[in-house]
Every structure is written in C-alpha cells, then in structure tokens.
Enzyme design. Structure first.
Site, short mmCIF file in Angstrom:
data_model
loop_
_atom_site.label_atom_id
_atom_site.label_comp_id
_atom_site.label_asym_id
_atom_site.label_seq_id
_atom_site.Cartn_x
_atom_site.Cartn_y
_atom_site.Cartn_z
N GLN A 176 0.86 -1.19 0.00
CA GLN A 176 0.00 0.00 0.00
C GLN A 176 0.89 1.24 0.00
O GLN A 176 1.83 1.34 0.80
CB GLN A 176 -0.91 0.01 1.24
CG GLN A 176 -1.86 1.20 1.26
CD GLN A 176 -2.80 1.20 2.47
OE1 GLN A 176 -2.74 0.31 3.32
NE2 GLN A 176 -3.67 2.18 2.53
N VAL B 140 -0.60 4.63 -0.70
CA VAL B 140 -1.38 5.80 -0.30
C VAL B 140 -2.28 5.37 0.85
O VAL B 140 -3.10 4.44 0.69
CB VAL B 140 -2.22 6.36 -1.46
CG1 VAL B 140 -3.04 7.56 -1.00
CG2 VAL B 140 -1.31 6.77 -2.63
N HIS C 66 -8.61 2.66 -0.58
CA HIS C 66 -9.00 2.74 -1.99
C HIS C 66 -9.15 1.34 -2.56
O HIS C 66 -8.40 0.43 -2.23
CB HIS C 66 -8.00 3.56 -2.82
CG HIS C 66 -6.57 3.17 -2.62
ND1 HIS C 66 -5.84 3.54 -1.52
CD2 HIS C 66 -5.73 2.43 -3.40
CE1 HIS C 66 -4.61 3.07 -1.62
NE2 HIS C 66 -4.53 2.38 -2.75
P1 AMP Z 1 -1.69 1.45 -3.53
O1 AMP Z 1 -0.31 1.05 -3.95
O2 AMP Z 1 -2.65 0.30 -3.40
O3 AMP Z 1 -1.66 2.31 -2.28
O4 AMP Z 1 -2.28 2.31 -4.71
C1 AMP Z 1 -2.11 3.68 -4.85
C2 AMP Z 1 -2.46 4.03 -6.26
O5 AMP Z 1 -2.62 5.43 -6.35
C3 AMP Z 1 -1.41 3.64 -7.29
O6 AMP Z 1 -1.97 2.74 -8.24
C4 AMP Z 1 -1.01 4.97 -7.92
O7 AMP Z 1 -0.73 4.87 -9.28
C5 AMP Z 1 -2.23 5.82 -7.63
N1 AMP Z 1 -1.99 7.25 -7.60
C6 AMP Z 1 -1.02 7.91 -6.94
N2 AMP Z 1 -1.13 9.24 -7.12
C7 AMP Z 1 -2.22 9.42 -7.92
C8 AMP Z 1 -2.86 10.57 -8.46
N3 AMP Z 1 -2.42 11.82 -8.23
N4 AMP Z 1 -3.96 10.39 -9.25
C9 AMP Z 1 -4.41 9.15 -9.49
N5 AMP Z 1 -3.85 8.02 -8.99
C10 AMP Z 1 -2.77 8.15 -8.22
#
Ligand code: AMP
Length: 115
Positions: A95, A97, A101
């Site tokens: 993870q 972010v 999500h």
């Molecule tokens: P995770 O690794 O499960 O936390 O997924 C986070 C996701 O957020 C990744 O697939 C990134 O590509 C996506 N992400 C990060 N910054 C942005 C942004 N500004 N707009 C859209 N997606 C984003």
C-alpha cells in the site's frame, strides 16, 4: 479530511484527477499509472488510512462502494468479461497511499496468484 493525505486533496480538488463518479460518500477517478486498460480507484470521502482501520459504523459505506464498483464496471464495459477489485493493506501488500481505496481493474486477463 487529512491535510497530509494525497487522496483527501484529490477529494477537495486541490489536486486534479480524472473523476469518473462522485456522490456524497464516494469519489472514483482514473489511476495515474494504470495497470490495465481500465484502472479506476474508488475511495470513501471519509479519511480511513487502511481497511484495518475500518469501524463497525463503516458497514453501509462499504456496501455502497461495492455497488458503485458494480455500476462503474458496467459503464466501462468490463462487467461481461470480468474484472478484478484489489485492496492493498499496509506494507506487505505494498500500500502506498494511506487512504482506503479499491482498485477496479479490467480490460485484460489477470493471473493468479497475484504478484
Ligand atoms: P496502492 O499502492 O494500493 O496504495 O495504490 C495507490 C495508487 O494510487 C497507485 O496505483 C497509484 O498509481 C495511484 N496514484 C497515486 N497518485 C495518484 C494521483 N495523483 N492520481 C491518481 N492516482 C494516483
């Protein structure tokens, strides 16, 4: 709202995103680094860092998110052939972010087990 959270700043539109759906509880937008022809992130507007931080009162919100995912999959044309919904939780799942999500991925075939 958490001022340090990227996705909270996307919800407040301080940071632009390609929004595909919004209501009072949920925002859905296209992933900036798509891993499939369709890659949408569906997020609660409430700041919850990980699914391990969910509370009993979030039950209705979670059900709603799944119905939004169902409808988006139909709208994006990936429902018939199938799609994948992924939630990464904390470090071992990569993870990156820390605002809950749901990844909605479709438009190609996926292997199992996941990497
Ligand atoms: P995770 O690794 O499960 O936390 O997924 C986070 C996701 O957020 C990744 O697939 C990134 O590509 C996506 N992400 C990060 N910054 C942005 C942004 N500004 N707009 C859209 N997606 C984003």
């Amino acid at each position: 709202m958490s001022v340090d959270c990227l996705f909270c700043r996307i919800i407040s539109q301080e940071i632009p995103s390609d929004i595909v759906y919004e209501d009072d509880m949920v925002l859905a937008f296209r992933d900036i680094n798509p891993q499939a022809p369709v890659h949408i992130l569906v997020i609660p507007k409430k700041h919850i860092p990980t699914i391990a931080d969910l509370e009993d009162g979030d039950q209705g919100l979670l059900g709603h998110i799944h119905l939004v995912i169902r409808d988006l999959a139909e709208k994006e044309g990936i429902a018939e052939h199938g799609y994948r919904v992924v939630i990464n939780c904390r470090e071992s799942a990569a993870q990156s972010v820390f605002h809950v999500h749901f990844h909605l991925l479709g438009g190609r075939s996926f292997g199992w087990p996941p990497g």
